[in-house]
Structures are given as structure tokens and as C-alpha cells.
Design a protein around this motif. Sequence first.
Motif, PDB file in Angstrom:
ATOM      1  N   UNK A   3       0.908  -1.071  -0.277  1.00 45.76           N
ATOM      2  CA  UNK A   3       0.016   0.000  -0.128  1.00 45.76           C
ATOM      3  C   UNK A   3       0.714   1.290  -0.087  1.00 45.76           C
ATOM      4  N   UNK A   4       0.813   2.119  -1.109  1.00 45.51           N
ATOM      5  CA  UNK A   4       1.637   3.288  -1.310  1.00 45.51           C
ATOM      6  C   UNK A   4       0.424   4.715  -1.228  1.00 45.51           C
ATOM      7  N   UNK A   5       0.705   5.271  -0.054  1.00 49.46           N
ATOM      8  CA  UNK A   5      -0.093   6.456   0.335  1.00 49.46           C
ATOM      9  C   UNK A   5       0.668   7.668   0.042  1.00 49.46           C
ATOM     10  N   UNK A   6       1.839   7.542  -0.553  1.00 54.15           N
ATOM     11  CA  UNK A   6       2.887   8.965  -0.638  1.00 54.15           C
ATOM     12  C   UNK A   6       1.901   9.876  -1.371  1.00 54.15           C
ATOM     13  N   UNK A   7       2.178  11.246  -1.022  1.00 49.01           N
ATOM     14  CA  UNK A   7       1.397  12.232  -1.390  1.00 49.01           C
ATOM     15  C   UNK A   7      -0.045  12.471  -0.999  1.00 49.01           C
ATOM     16  N   UNK A   8      -0.312  11.820  -0.068  1.00 45.06           N
ATOM     17  CA  UNK A   8      -1.624  11.866   0.470  1.00 45.06           C
ATOM     18  C   UNK A   8      -1.568  12.424   2.107  1.00 45.06           C
ATOM     19  N   UNK A   9      -2.682  13.298   2.174  1.00 44.99           N
ATOM     20  CA  UNK A   9      -2.507  13.877   3.587  1.00 44.99           C
ATOM     21  C   UNK A   9      -3.671  13.067   4.514  1.00 44.99           C
ATOM     22  N   UNK A  10      -3.556  12.559   5.750  1.00 49.57           N
ATOM     23  CA  UNK A  10      -4.534  12.142   6.275  1.00 49.57           C
ATOM     24  C   UNK A  10      -4.681  12.835   7.796  1.00 49.57           C
ATOM     25  N   UNK A  11      -5.870  12.948   8.140  1.00 53.53           N
ATOM     26  CA  UNK A  11      -6.371  13.295   9.445  1.00 53.53           C
ATOM     27  C   UNK A  11      -6.886  12.274  10.401  1.00 53.53           C
ATOM     28  N   UNK A  12      -6.327  12.087  11.529  1.00 52.62           N
ATOM     29  CA  UNK A  12      -6.927  10.922  12.433  1.00 52.62           C
ATOM     30  C   UNK A  12      -7.459  11.630  13.734  1.00 52.62           C
ATOM     31  N   UNK A  13      -8.717  11.912  13.896  1.00 58.88           N
ATOM     32  CA  UNK A  13      -9.134  12.557  15.327  1.00 58.88           C
ATOM     33  C   UNK A  13      -8.668  11.501  16.335  1.00 58.88           C
ATOM     34  N   UNK A  14      -8.508  12.259  17.540  1.00 60.36           N
ATOM     35  CA  UNK A  14      -8.415  11.415  18.751  1.00 60.36           C
ATOM     36  C   UNK A  14      -7.231  10.408  18.714  1.00 60.36           C
ATOM     37  N   UNK A  80      -7.181  21.145   3.972  1.00 58.13           N
ATOM     38  CA  UNK A  80      -7.720  19.941   3.053  1.00 58.13           C
ATOM     39  C   UNK A  80      -7.158  18.630   3.285  1.00 58.13           C
ATOM     40  N   UNK A  81      -7.657  17.573   3.304  1.00 56.01           N
ATOM     41  CA  UNK A  81      -7.128  16.268   3.805  1.00 56.01           C
ATOM     42  C   UNK A  81      -7.675  15.396   2.544  1.00 56.01           C
ATOM     43  N   UNK A  82      -6.768  14.078   2.339  1.00 54.49           N
ATOM     44  CA  UNK A  82      -7.228  13.379   1.539  1.00 54.49           C
ATOM     45  C   UNK A  82      -7.866  12.067   2.200  1.00 54.49           C
ATOM     46  N   UNK A  83      -7.579  11.768   3.239  1.00 52.33           N
ATOM     47  CA  UNK A  83      -8.066  10.931   4.310  1.00 52.33           C
ATOM     48  C   UNK A  83      -8.405  11.462   5.602  1.00 52.33           C
ATOM     49  N   UNK A  84      -9.787  11.154   5.855  1.00 51.20           N
ATOM     50  CA  UNK A  84     -10.222  11.621   7.027  1.00 51.20           C
ATOM     51  C   UNK A  84     -10.665  10.339   7.758  1.00 51.20           C
ATOM     52  N   UNK A  85     -10.176  10.015   9.070  1.00 50.23           N
ATOM     53  CA  UNK A  85     -10.546   8.896  10.129  1.00 50.23           C
ATOM     54  C   UNK A  85     -11.194   9.624  11.393  1.00 50.23           C
ATOM     55  N   UNK A  86     -12.460   9.485  11.368  1.00 48.49           N
ATOM     56  CA  UNK A  86     -12.965  10.079  12.572  1.00 48.49           C
ATOM     57  C   UNK A  86     -12.981   8.848  13.634  1.00 48.49           C
ATOM     58  N   UNK A  87     -12.007   8.884  14.481  1.00 48.33           N
ATOM     59  CA  UNK A  87     -11.903   7.835  15.521  1.00 48.33           C
ATOM     60  C   UNK A  87     -12.361   8.483  16.877  1.00 48.33           C
ATOM     61  N   UNK A  88     -12.243   9.958  17.149  1.00 44.40           N
ATOM     62  CA  UNK A  88     -12.684  10.249  18.432  1.00 44.40           C
ATOM     63  C   UNK A  88     -13.886   9.585  19.036  1.00 44.40           C
ATOM     64  N   UNK A  89     -13.717   9.247  20.119  1.00 46.01           N
ATOM     65  CA  UNK A  89     -15.075   8.677  20.937  1.00 46.01           C
ATOM     66  C   UNK A  89     -14.847   8.517  22.173  1.00 46.01           C
ATOM     67  N   UNK A  90     -15.950   8.778  23.015  1.00 44.92           N
ATOM     68  CA  UNK A  90     -15.752   8.588  24.556  1.00 44.92           C
ATOM     69  C   UNK A  90     -16.948   7.593  24.810  1.00 44.92           C
ATOM     70  N   UNK A  91     -16.863   7.151  26.195  1.00 44.72           N
ATOM     71  CA  UNK A  91     -17.875   5.862  26.547  1.00 44.72           C
ATOM     72  C   UNK A  91     -17.903   6.026  28.025  1.00 44.72           C
ATOM     73  N   UNK A  92     -18.691   5.277  28.762  1.00 44.90           N
ATOM     74  CA  UNK A  92     -18.667   5.381  30.236  1.00 44.90           C
ATOM     75  C   UNK A  92     -20.110   4.524  30.541  1.00 44.90           C
ATOM     76  N   UNK A  93     -19.867   3.780  31.773  1.00 41.83           N
ATOM     77  CA  UNK A  93     -21.025   2.890  32.059  1.00 41.83           C
ATOM     78  C   UNK A  93     -21.768   3.644  32.766  1.00 41.83           C
ATOM     79  N   UNK A  94     -23.083   3.660  32.506  1.00 39.95           N
ATOM     80  CA  UNK A  94     -24.339   4.455  33.314  1.00 39.95           C
ATOM     81  C   UNK A  94     -25.560   3.361  33.095  1.00 39.95           C
ATOM     82  N   UNK A  95     -25.961   3.170  34.346  1.00 34.06           N
ATOM     83  CA  UNK A  95     -27.528   2.465  34.272  1.00 34.06           C
ATOM     84  C   UNK A  95     -28.423   2.941  33.399  1.00 34.06           C
TER      85      UNK A  95
END
Length: 262
Positions: A3-14, A80-95
Amino acid sequence: MQIDLNGRTALVTGSTQGIGLAIATGLARSGATVAVNGRNRERVEAAVTTVRGAGGAAVGVCADVTTAEGVGQLLAELPAVDILVNNLGIFGAVPAREITDEQWRTIFEVNVLSAARLLRAYLPGMIERRWGRAIQIASDSAVVIPEEMIHYGVSKTAMLALSRGFAKDAAGTGVTVNSVIAGPTHTGGVEEFVYQLVDRSLPWDRAQREFMRTHRPQSLLQRLIEPEEIAHMVVYLSSPFASATTGGALRVDGGYVDSILP
């Protein structure tokens, strides 16, 4: 498969730790210049150092993407980005019957609305350039709603719908939009959680397998997933090899979800 992603810009949140950092590292190793994102500047800088140390190119963008103001700041630094990864997330146990309106709002603001804002911000540029990848990190909880945190599960179900809807919006443009359903994963804090439930004298490999056998018996993998294993799927989806995969919910769940389809 090379896999060659040279020249691509990526954003990964969180992406200062856990799955996000593994994804950022994987994309960078494949040649992309990766923007590492978080709210704490020291942690962002440390993550950038980690990615660069693994042989990749990375920059840090300290911005709170859970707010419109933070997204505006992010766009000023990274228009600008070529690859967007929406990774950000939170969780928590609540009845279930104790989840407040504010907790519902917070988890949707972080897990869903932040992704929707970034899709809205970056997809037009991808479509204009006729190439792009947008990937949302969902969870097995999107399909197997956990009783102890149904607000989290519902937010991850919404992520699947968000991806499918924006994939339709980008139809025929060369831009793909997908979600990844991550299963029980070995991230920060999980080892302590496991040892709260199994014999602390067990070595880690045996402890996690005992945990999976007794507390996550649905898993066919019978061990926790490593963040890098989820990153492998994201790197593939970000590549030209995945050009015909869009609108999908791809599982890296170790067989946890007992279903042929999501």
C-alpha cells in the motif's frame, strides 16, 4: 499487498493514544503525511514523536473537534485532507434509566456530531479533487447494544448511518465513505479492567484469554484485538485497493457480533 499512500494527507481525530495512534502510525508507515489530533498539546507532540519514530511523517494539530470553534481552528491549520478518519469517541458505564439528558447530549456531541462536522468540512474538497477516503471508527456496541451504556451503543449505531448517508452523498465521485466496527480491543486501561475480573497471578496472555472466555464468550478470536489490527483495516480502506468499497460497515471484531451482516 504493497500500500502506497505517498502524496496523501490524512487526519486522524483522537489519535494521541490507543486505536487512533495505531491508525496514525499505520497510515504514516504507508507513506501518508498524518495530522495527529487531540486537545492536549503535550500529548499531541508526544504522539507525533511516536509516529515519526516509527518511520512516518506526522504533524500535530491541537484542536477540540467536538466544538464548531475547534473545527474552525483545525480547518485554519489543515484546510484539506485526502483521508479523514473520525476515530474520536468517549464511553462510560451508566445504568440505562439513569442516563441524563446532558450525558446523552455529550456523547452525541463527541461521537457523532464531531464526525458529521468534519465530513461536512472535508468532503467537498475530496469530491472536487475526485479522490478521497472518509472512515468512521464504530464499535460492536453499535450492533450489540450494551445494557450498561446504551447511550454509547446508540451513538455508534448513528455512526454507521452517518457513513452510509455520506457515502450516498459522495456517490460516483471517486470518494469512498465507510465505517469500521471494532471489537473488544486492548487499549489503555483494559489490562487493569481485565485483572479486576480474573486471577491477577495469571500472565497477560492467559489472563486476557480467560477474560474473553468468561466475559466475552461471543468472540471467535478468543483474545482481545490489538489496535494495530484495526489500523490494518483502516489503512486498506484508505488505499487505492479499496476503490470499490463504499457505504460499508466492515468488521474487525474477532467474530464478536453473532451475525453474517452487521
